[in-house]
Design a protein around this motif. Sequence first.
Motif, short mmCIF file in Angstrom:
data_model
loop_
_atom_site.label_atom_id
_atom_site.label_comp_id
_atom_site.label_asym_id
_atom_site.label_seq_id
_atom_site.Cartn_x
_atom_site.Cartn_y
_atom_site.Cartn_z
N ILE A 351 0.83 -1.20 0.00
CA ILE A 351 0.00 0.00 0.00
C ILE A 351 0.86 1.25 0.00
N ILE A 352 1.89 1.27 0.85
CA ILE A 352 2.77 2.44 0.94
C ILE A 352 3.48 2.70 -0.39
N LYS A 353 3.89 1.64 -1.06
CA LYS A 353 4.56 1.81 -2.36
C LYS A 353 3.57 2.25 -3.44
N ALA A 354 2.39 1.61 -3.45
CA ALA A 354 1.42 1.86 -4.52
C ALA A 354 0.84 3.27 -4.46
N ARG A 355 0.60 3.79 -3.26
CA ARG A 355 -0.05 5.09 -3.15
C ARG A 355 0.86 6.26 -3.52
N LYS A 356 2.13 5.97 -3.80
CA LYS A 356 3.03 7.01 -4.30
C LYS A 356 2.65 7.41 -5.73
N PHE A 357 1.95 6.52 -6.41
CA PHE A 357 1.64 6.74 -7.82
C PHE A 357 0.20 7.15 -8.07
N ARG A 358 -0.70 6.76 -7.16
CA ARG A 358 -2.09 7.18 -7.31
C ARG A 358 -2.84 6.88 -6.03
N ARG A 359 -4.01 7.49 -5.89
CA ARG A 359 -4.85 7.19 -4.74
C ARG A 359 -5.51 5.83 -4.95
N LEU A 360 -5.54 5.05 -3.89
CA LEU A 360 -6.02 3.66 -3.99
C LEU A 360 -7.50 3.56 -3.71
N ASN A 361 -8.17 2.68 -4.46
CA ASN A 361 -9.59 2.41 -4.21
C ASN A 361 -9.77 0.95 -3.83
N TRP A 362 -11.04 0.53 -3.70
CA TRP A 362 -11.32 -0.84 -3.25
C TRP A 362 -10.72 -1.89 -4.19
N ASP A 363 -10.81 -1.65 -5.48
CA ASP A 363 -10.28 -2.62 -6.45
C ASP A 363 -8.78 -2.77 -6.30
N HIS A 364 -8.08 -1.66 -6.10
CA HIS A 364 -6.62 -1.73 -5.90
C HIS A 364 -6.29 -2.53 -4.65
N LEU A 365 -7.01 -2.25 -3.58
CA LEU A 365 -6.74 -2.92 -2.30
C LEU A 365 -7.00 -4.41 -2.39
N LYS A 366 -8.05 -4.78 -3.12
CA LYS A 366 -8.35 -6.20 -3.29
C LYS A 366 -7.23 -6.90 -4.03
N LYS A 367 -6.70 -6.26 -5.08
CA LYS A 367 -5.60 -6.85 -5.85
C LYS A 367 -4.33 -6.94 -5.01
N ILE A 368 -4.13 -5.99 -4.11
CA ILE A 368 -2.96 -6.01 -3.23
C ILE A 368 -3.01 -7.19 -2.26
N GLY A 369 -4.23 -7.64 -1.93
CA GLY A 369 -4.36 -8.78 -1.03
C GLY A 369 -5.04 -8.46 0.27
N VAL A 370 -5.64 -7.29 0.39
CA VAL A 370 -6.34 -6.91 1.62
C VAL A 370 -7.62 -7.74 1.76
N ALA A 371 -7.85 -8.24 2.97
CA ALA A 371 -9.08 -9.02 3.26
C ALA A 371 -10.22 -8.03 3.50
N LEU A 372 -10.91 -7.66 2.44
CA LEU A 372 -11.92 -6.60 2.51
C LEU A 372 -13.11 -6.99 3.36
N ASN A 373 -13.37 -8.29 3.53
CA ASN A 373 -14.51 -8.69 4.35
C ASN A 373 -14.37 -8.20 5.79
N ARG A 374 -13.13 -7.95 6.24
CA ARG A 374 -12.88 -7.37 7.56
C ARG A 374 -12.47 -5.90 7.47
N ALA A 375 -11.58 -5.61 6.55
CA ALA A 375 -10.97 -4.28 6.49
C ALA A 375 -11.97 -3.19 6.12
N GLN A 376 -13.00 -3.51 5.36
CA GLN A 376 -13.91 -2.48 4.84
C GLN A 376 -14.60 -1.67 5.93
N TYR A 377 -14.75 -2.26 7.12
CA TYR A 377 -15.44 -1.56 8.20
C TYR A 377 -14.52 -0.59 8.96
N PHE A 378 -13.23 -0.63 8.65
CA PHE A 378 -12.28 0.13 9.46
C PHE A 378 -11.43 1.11 8.65
N MET A 379 -11.78 1.34 7.39
CA MET A 379 -10.94 2.22 6.57
C MET A 379 -11.77 2.93 5.52
#
Length: 420
Positions: A351-379
């Motif tokens: 995430i820290i590396k990727a956001r240097k190039f653009r603002r991240l959305n849900w699709d980016h985070l999913k591709k990075i490997g974030v477990a959105l079923n938990r993370a979505q409620y906290f970010m």
Amino acid sequence: MDFDRIREKLNILADAAKYDVSCASSGSDRTNTNKGLGNASHMGICHSYTEDGRCISLLKILLTNHCIFDCAYCVTRKSNDVKRAAFKIQEVVDLTINFYRRNYIEGLFLSSGIFKIADYTMERLVAVAKKLREEENFNGYIHLKSIPGASDELMYEAGLYADHLSVNIEVPTISGLKLLAPDKKHEDFTKPMLKVKNEIVRFQTERKIIKSTPKYAPAGQSTQMIVGASGETDKDIMYSATYYYKTYQMKRVYYSGYVPVADDTRLPAIGSQVPMLRENRLYQTDWLLRFYGFAVNEILSKEHPNLDMDVDPKLSWALRNLYHFPVDVNAADKRLLARIPGIGMQSVEKIIKARKFRRLNWDHLKKIGVALNRAQYFMVCDSRHWERRDLDAEKIKGMILQTSSGKFRNQYSNQLSLFN
């Protein structure tokens, strides 16, 4: 050689060693030299695990299951009516070499009951490692279990031949040790730990100046605690673990759920074996303390002395501390990102590396490997279509558990369909 007797000893002493889980083999880089046998470098040790999570990559045996102590929790205690056996030093050496040549094992994990005195037993353990190194030119992995109360001289010699040393603290609290193992003293465990720690530091310092300085216990030292034998809370266990990490620079602390081995009034009743889930939660907490920047008092407290069995400890902490959230993944620092449930340290770095190039959305985070079923409620991120900020902790927990159970049911159904 009486092969039937050797096989009988192996059956007895391998079975007696199964309760020791502190046999991780990573961390050593001992390489093969002078056409020797074995190699503990890089892929020289391959981990293999049993169904209950225990490592079986090493020949894992006791030198003997005779013991002068009568610890209530131990299957080899002197008052227990079990079949006894003891290996000769050369027998262990021969077994190790023969098993290695047949590609059955990658190294040796050697522990022992205590017969006669601590130094006599430790001397024999060291003799096995010395023979393997000097007479058999064995460069594979060796893990020696340090005997409580062993002398500094023997601990020094053990570290010259073994890749990894460990002495099991056994019971997390001093009061629990006095109750269940009154013949043992707490300092009998900590004295060998301190010697190993000091020698590791000394040898590492000397190697910076004199490159020919030999390696001393290159994979470090570890310890193991029995969980659930003396009524300690998870808070007690994790405070003890933190103390051993900091004071003795432990590579790992292992947590072994109590397995009933005797009908003793000091112990939990037969049939009350500690569930594997509790072990798993303790390991997850251990990971958070070592790599995610958490402190024990953040996860466990007087009000919450035990871990939640329904959810992992990071999610449990987040649900109790919703005022920290939501976290903006496009602006938050590394520490805050690591505290979002469903985001591991590898994802944090991405995430820290990727956001240097653009603002991240849900699709980016999913591709990075974030477990959105938990993370979505906290970010929050660069998307706004799926943010629920009107939910309290109980509702969030219920939705996550419902999603998780649904995913499990789908996986189970898919597996069944393969057989239909």
